[in-house]
Design a protein around this motif. Structure first.
Motif, PDB file in Angstrom:
ATOM      1  N   UNK A 105       0.764  -1.161   0.014  1.00  0.00           N
ATOM      2  CA  UNK A 105      -0.128  -0.054  -0.082  1.00  0.00           C
ATOM      3  C   UNK A 105       0.916   1.348  -0.170  1.00  0.00           C
ATOM      4  N   UNK A 106       1.156   2.025  -0.953  1.00  0.00           N
ATOM      5  CA  UNK A 106       1.885   2.992  -1.243  1.00  0.00           C
ATOM      6  C   UNK A 106       1.204   4.433  -1.505  1.00  0.00           C
ATOM      7  N   UNK A 107       1.402   5.540  -0.468  1.00  0.00           N
ATOM      8  CA  UNK A 107       0.793   6.592  -0.681  1.00  0.00           C
ATOM      9  C   UNK A 107       1.643   7.601  -1.455  1.00  0.00           C
ATOM     10  N   UNK A 108       1.791   7.409  -2.900  1.00  0.00           N
ATOM     11  CA  UNK A 108       2.629   8.270  -3.676  1.00  0.00           C
ATOM     12  C   UNK A 108       2.685   9.747  -3.451  1.00  0.00           C
ATOM     13  N   UNK A 109       1.687  10.339  -3.091  1.00  0.00           N
ATOM     14  CA  UNK A 109       1.914  11.782  -2.629  1.00  0.00           C
ATOM     15  C   UNK A 109       1.889  12.070  -1.163  1.00  0.00           C
ATOM     16  N   UNK A 110       1.752  11.141  -0.275  1.00  0.00           N
ATOM     17  CA  UNK A 110       2.014  11.209   1.224  1.00  0.00           C
ATOM     18  C   UNK A 110       0.755  10.762   1.887  1.00  0.00           C
ATOM     19  N   UNK A 111       1.045  10.562   3.170  1.00  0.00           N
ATOM     20  CA  UNK A 111      -0.097  10.099   4.011  1.00  0.00           C
ATOM     21  C   UNK A 111      -0.470  11.352   5.115  1.00  0.00           C
ATOM     22  N   UNK A 112       0.313  12.044   5.658  1.00  0.00           N
ATOM     23  CA  UNK A 112       0.031  13.111   6.414  1.00  0.00           C
ATOM     24  C   UNK A 112      -0.575  14.497   5.658  1.00  0.00           C
ATOM     25  N   UNK A 113       0.214  14.790   4.623  1.00  0.00           N
ATOM     26  CA  UNK A 113       0.071  16.004   4.051  1.00  0.00           C
ATOM     27  C   UNK A 113      -0.950  15.993   2.848  1.00  0.00           C
ATOM     28  N   UNK A 114      -1.516  14.693   2.628  1.00  0.00           N
ATOM     29  CA  UNK A 114      -2.627  14.521   1.554  1.00  0.00           C
ATOM     30  C   UNK A 114      -3.936  14.179   2.140  1.00  0.00           C
ATOM     31  N   UNK A 115      -4.758  15.151   1.875  1.00  0.00           N
ATOM     32  CA  UNK A 115      -6.465  15.092   2.411  1.00  0.00           C
ATOM     33  C   UNK A 115      -6.656  13.743   2.142  1.00  0.00           C
ATOM     34  N   UNK A 116      -7.159  13.208   3.271  1.00  0.00           N
ATOM     35  CA  UNK A 116      -7.700  11.674   3.261  1.00  0.00           C
ATOM     36  C   UNK A 116      -6.609  10.597   3.317  1.00  0.00           C
ATOM     37  N   UNK A 117      -5.291  10.996   3.506  1.00  0.00           N
ATOM     38  CA  UNK A 117      -4.274  10.110   3.333  1.00  0.00           C
ATOM     39  C   UNK A 117      -4.098   8.911   4.237  1.00  0.00           C
ATOM     40  N   UNK A 118      -4.576   8.936   5.326  1.00  0.00           N
ATOM     41  CA  UNK A 118      -4.623   8.124   6.556  1.00  0.00           C
ATOM     42  C   UNK A 118      -5.542   6.834   5.938  1.00  0.00           C
ATOM     43  N   UNK A 119      -6.964   7.685   5.812  1.00  0.00           N
ATOM     44  CA  UNK A 119      -8.066   6.708   5.439  1.00  0.00           C
ATOM     45  C   UNK A 119      -7.679   5.877   3.950  1.00  0.00           C
TER      46      UNK A 119
END
Length: 283
Positions: free
Chosen positions: A151-165
């Protein structure tokens, strides 16, 4: 015996390559030794060719393979523009198109001896197209190749809206590995928080970790030290992989030397990606 491979140069783990015969019964290798004389339904003369276990591709993005020419060219040749182009392209894809391109790439890998593939799937997409497509393909091709999905968050987790979800959604769908990209977060603090999120989710779910870490020229990108510290503190060792880590070439020698010592002590894995990183930015 069902099959005997004669006169093979056998490569097995860390052992020296040696000439031997290989006896196979059913789906089990029952003997690897010189001059096996048993009868077999099929005898294959290897003629000194190399025989090894399946090869491992430890880092690929199967959701993006064979997509060149489907979107605009990367004019700057930088990773950052490449990510922008990918972001523009993502919404134009379909699950079947992703699977079709990925299946072709997997066929090529298997033909060259790969039996294990770890692929990153971009989860920064509410529709989870990459995750769904690659999970389906993982199961459909299970009899030919073992595929792990990160599971790869290409644009980020914390700085991307809804990233954690989006990360949790992909993990709930069945992704095998928790990924990340802390150097892509807006601030150092957000990057560190993302690493903590990754380790917490992996520990809670009993999953491995594989993070795109410090894939920039910035000598101040130092999230590898955070990964090492958490790996050491939590005793996760080889369950954790840091990929790329190319900012290390910009570190001063004293810091790099100390960090390498801690990498060794923590037993964290590092996956280098020379085919990409020797042509990106300052490398």
């Amino acid at each position: 015996m069902d099959i005997i491979l004669k006169n093979a140069n056998v490569a097995h783990r860390d052992e020296p390559v040696r000439n031997a015969d290989i006896a196979i019964k059913g789906d089990t290798i029952v003997a690897v030794e010189a001059s096996i004389e048993a009868e077999a339904g099929q005898v294959i003369e290897c003629g000194g060719r190399l025989v090894s276990g399946s090869l491992i591709d430890s880092h690929v993005h199967l959701d993006a393979v064979l997509a060149a020419g489907l979107e605009r060219d990367n004019q700057s040749g930088t990773l950052h523009e490449g990510i922008e182009i990918w972001t523009d392209f993502k919404g134009k894809r379909t699950i079947e198109a992703i699977k079709q391109r990925a299946r072709r790439a997997i066929d090529w890998e298997v033909a060259q001896g790969a039996g294990f593939i770890r692929s990153h799937a971009d989860v920064c997409d509410d529709a989870q197209l990459s995750t769904q497509a690659l999970l389906e393909l993982r199961d459909e091709m299970r009899d030919r190749v073992d595929i792990q999905i990160v599971a790869f968050p290409q644009v980020g987790i914390k700085s991307f809206p809804g990233g954690e979800k989006q990360m949790r959604d992909a993990l709930d769908m069945g992704a095998d590995v928790v990924g990340g990209i802390p150097h892509n977060e807006v601030t150092r603090e957000a990057g560190v928080d993302s690493v903590m999120f990754i380790f917490d989710e992996a520990e809670k779910r009993g999953l491995k970790i594989d993070v795109h870490c410090d894939e920039v020229d910035d000598s101040h990108a130092r999230f590898l030290e955070v990964m090492v510290e958490q790996t050491f503190k939590r005793g996760m060792g080889a369950q954790v992989t840091a990929s790329h880590c190319v900012a290390m070439h910009s570190y001063n020698n004293a810091y790099a030397y100390r960090l390498m010592g801690w990498i060794e002590r923590s037993k964290l894995n590092v996956t280098a990606n020379p085919f990409d990183n020797i042509i990106l930015q300052a490398r």
